[in-house]
Design a protein around this motif. Structure first.
Motif, short mmCIF file in Angstrom:
data_model
loop_
_atom_site.label_atom_id
_atom_site.label_comp_id
_atom_site.label_asym_id
_atom_site.label_seq_id
_atom_site.Cartn_x
_atom_site.Cartn_y
_atom_site.Cartn_z
N MET A 1 0.85 -1.20 0.00
CA MET A 1 0.00 0.00 0.00
C MET A 1 0.88 1.24 0.00
SD MET A 1 -2.95 1.11 2.73
CE MET A 1 -4.20 0.09 1.96
N GLN A 2 0.59 2.17 -0.90
CA GLN A 2 1.36 3.40 -1.00
C GLN A 2 0.90 4.38 0.08
OE1 GLN A 2 1.28 5.01 -5.00
NE2 GLN A 2 1.03 2.98 -5.88
N ILE A 3 1.87 4.98 0.76
CA ILE A 3 1.58 5.99 1.79
C ILE A 3 2.38 7.24 1.45
CG2 ILE A 3 1.70 6.58 4.24
CD1 ILE A 3 1.73 3.55 4.83
N ARG A 4 1.71 8.39 1.40
CA ARG A 4 2.48 9.60 1.14
C ARG A 4 1.86 10.80 1.84
NH1 ARG A 4 1.22 13.17 -3.33
NH2 ARG A 4 -0.70 12.60 -4.44
N TRP A 5 2.75 11.69 2.26
CA TRP A 5 2.34 12.97 2.84
C TRP A 5 2.13 13.97 1.71
CZ3 TRP A 5 1.11 14.73 7.64
CH2 TRP A 5 1.37 13.89 8.72
N LEU A 6 1.06 14.74 1.81
CA LEU A 6 0.84 15.85 0.89
C LEU A 6 1.49 17.10 1.47
CD1 LEU A 6 -2.91 15.30 -0.06
CD2 LEU A 6 -0.86 14.19 -0.98
N GLU A 7 1.66 18.09 0.61
CA GLU A 7 2.26 19.35 1.03
C GLU A 7 1.46 19.96 2.17
OE1 GLU A 7 3.42 23.71 -0.90
OE2 GLU A 7 2.79 22.06 -2.18
N ARG A 8 2.14 20.50 3.17
CA ARG A 8 1.49 21.08 4.34
C ARG A 8 1.79 22.57 4.46
NH1 ARG A 8 4.84 18.17 8.40
NH2 ARG A 8 3.70 19.43 9.90
N PRO A 9 0.80 23.37 4.91
CA PRO A 9 -0.61 22.99 5.03
C PRO A 9 -1.28 22.97 3.67
CG PRO A 9 -0.35 25.31 5.58
CD PRO A 9 1.03 24.79 5.30
N ALA A 10 -2.25 22.12 3.50
CA ALA A 10 -2.91 21.94 2.20
C ALA A 10 -4.31 22.54 2.22
CB ALA A 10 -2.99 20.45 1.86
N SER A 11 -4.66 23.25 1.16
CA SER A 11 -6.03 23.72 0.99
C SER A 11 -6.94 22.51 0.80
CB SER A 11 -6.15 24.65 -0.22
OG SER A 11 -5.38 25.81 -0.03
N TYR A 12 -8.14 22.58 1.34
CA TYR A 12 -9.01 21.42 1.34
C TYR A 12 -9.53 21.07 -0.06
CZ TYR A 12 -12.77 18.21 2.40
OH TYR A 12 -13.57 17.10 2.42
N ARG A 13 -10.05 22.05 -0.76
CA ARG A 13 -10.76 21.76 -2.02
C ARG A 13 -9.88 21.04 -3.05
NH1 ARG A 13 -15.60 23.72 -3.74
NH2 ARG A 13 -15.57 25.37 -2.15
N PRO B 1 -9.99 -1.92 -11.44
CA PRO B 1 -9.87 -2.99 -10.44
C PRO B 1 -8.44 -3.34 -10.07
CG PRO B 1 -11.58 -3.53 -12.03
CD PRO B 1 -10.89 -2.30 -12.54
N GLU B 2 -7.47 -2.95 -10.91
CA GLU B 2 -6.07 -3.25 -10.64
C GLU B 2 -5.33 -2.11 -9.94
OE1 GLU B 2 -7.43 -3.79 -13.86
OE2 GLU B 2 -7.88 -5.80 -13.10
N THR B 3 -5.98 -0.97 -9.76
CA THR B 3 -5.32 0.19 -9.16
C THR B 3 -4.96 -0.09 -7.71
OG1 THR B 3 -6.52 1.71 -10.61
CG2 THR B 3 -5.53 2.65 -8.63
N ASP B 4 -3.73 0.23 -7.34
CA ASP B 4 -3.31 0.05 -5.94
C ASP B 4 -4.08 0.99 -5.02
OD1 ASP B 4 -1.42 -1.86 -6.60
OD2 ASP B 4 0.23 -0.41 -6.72
N ASP B 5 -4.35 0.51 -3.81
CA ASP B 5 -4.89 1.38 -2.77
C ASP B 5 -3.79 2.32 -2.29
OD1 ASP B 5 -7.36 0.10 -2.85
OD2 ASP B 5 -6.76 -1.39 -1.36
N VAL B 6 -4.18 3.53 -1.89
CA VAL B 6 -3.21 4.51 -1.42
C VAL B 6 -3.73 5.21 -0.16
CG1 VAL B 6 -2.26 4.91 -3.72
CG2 VAL B 6 -4.07 6.39 -2.87
N LEU B 7 -2.80 5.68 0.64
CA LEU B 7 -3.12 6.48 1.82
C LEU B 7 -2.45 7.83 1.67
CD1 LEU B 7 -2.48 3.84 4.65
CD2 LEU B 7 -4.63 4.34 3.46
N TRP B 8 -3.21 8.89 1.89
CA TRP B 8 -2.66 10.24 1.88
C TRP B 8 -2.74 10.80 3.30
CZ3 TRP B 8 -5.61 12.72 -2.87
CH2 TRP B 8 -5.16 12.12 -4.05
N LEU B 9 -1.67 11.40 3.74
CA LEU B 9 -1.62 12.10 5.02
C LEU B 9 -1.49 13.59 4.77
CD1 LEU B 9 0.83 9.61 6.72
CD2 LEU B 9 -1.44 10.15 7.64
N VAL B 10 -2.23 14.38 5.55
CA VAL B 10 -2.22 15.81 5.28
C VAL B 10 -2.55 16.59 6.55
CG1 VAL B 10 -4.65 15.92 4.60
CG2 VAL B 10 -3.04 17.59 3.67
N GLU B 11 -2.03 17.78 6.62
CA GLU B 11 -2.42 18.78 7.61
C GLU B 11 -3.03 19.93 6.83
OE1 GLU B 11 -0.23 21.16 11.27
OE2 GLU B 11 0.87 20.86 9.39
N HIS B 12 -4.31 20.21 7.07
CA HIS B 12 -5.01 21.20 6.27
C HIS B 12 -4.86 22.62 6.82
CE1 HIS B 12 -7.01 18.94 3.18
NE2 HIS B 12 -7.53 18.09 4.04
N ALA B 13 -4.96 23.59 5.92
CA ALA B 13 -5.18 24.97 6.32
C ALA B 13 -6.59 25.05 6.91
CB ALA B 13 -5.05 25.89 5.12
#
Length: 212
Positions: A1-13, A28-40
């Motif tokens: 499973m791919q895990i990645r942080w997004l740029e912080r702070p991130a706009s929500y929309r 159906p073959e696309t890997d599941d992913v996890l995004w971590l973020v701290e929002h504005a």
């Protein structure tokens, strides 16, 4: 499973739009992913959200989005784990998925030393008890993590937000998750000093382990 942080702070929309695009374009073959973020700072109002639960936004943007649930606040000091996963491929239903998300938060809080974290029947999320000294009529529960999901063609997105070390005052501008008078807390106010990145990493790792 791919895990990645997004740029912080991130706009929500833009993050929400990226989640939608990823989910609509996956196969159906696309890997599941996890995004971590701290929002504005932002208030988000879910599909069932009612405007009367926004009491006074104090200039904080309000975004109507397509997750489940009512209104919540995202801002600095809160880590959000977005789970872009294929429920159908994994053979899991939405109710089980919500339970799994809650359990991952409970596990991370217990490991960090937050005592008494629990679920509340009929109210998705994770809560911690407040002492009878604060609530003379008895022990009350305060919310430390909110969650909301959206399912499109069997694939989920959105996720769970855990309050780590944040300014909690913007929660007073809303009825959190649609509950009048619901108190919110963070890990710091529970007596636990924890880094945002370390907490996010622990939460993502716990989810990845549970999802495997």
């Amino acid at each position: 499973m791919q895990i990645r942080w997004l740029e912080r702070p991130a706009s929500y929309r833009p993050v929400w739009q990226a989640m939608q695009a990823f989910t609509e374009g996956r196969t159906p073959e696309t890997d599941d992913v996890l995004w971590l973020v701290e929002h504005a700072p932002v208030y988000t109002l879910g599909q069932a959200g009612r405007e009367e639960h926004i009491l006074n936004p104090h200039g904080i943007p309000v975004v109507h989005c397509n997750r489940g649930g009512q209104v919540t606040y995202h801002g600095p000091g809160q880590v959000v784990l977005y789970t872009l996963v294929d429920l159908r491929r994994h053979g899991i239903y939405v109710k089980e998925f919500v339970h799994l998300l809650e359990q991952c938060v409970l596990d991370v809080l217990a490991q960090a030393g937050v005592a008494g974290a629990c679920r509340k029947p009929g109210a998705p999320g994770v809560y911690v008890p407040q002492s009878a000294l604060q609530h003379p009529q008895g022990v009350a529960l305060a919310k430390i993590a909110a969650l909301g999901v959206k399912v499109h063609h069997g694939c989920a997105y959105h996720g769970v937000a855990l309050n780590v070390d944040m300014d909690l005052s913007p929660f007073s501008g809303i009825n959190p998750c649609g509950y009048v008078g619901l108190q919110t807390v963070d890990m710091r106010s529970c007596g636990v000093e924890a880094g945002l990145v370390a907490t996010g990493d622990a939460l993502a790792l716990r989810f990845a382990q549970a999802w495997a």
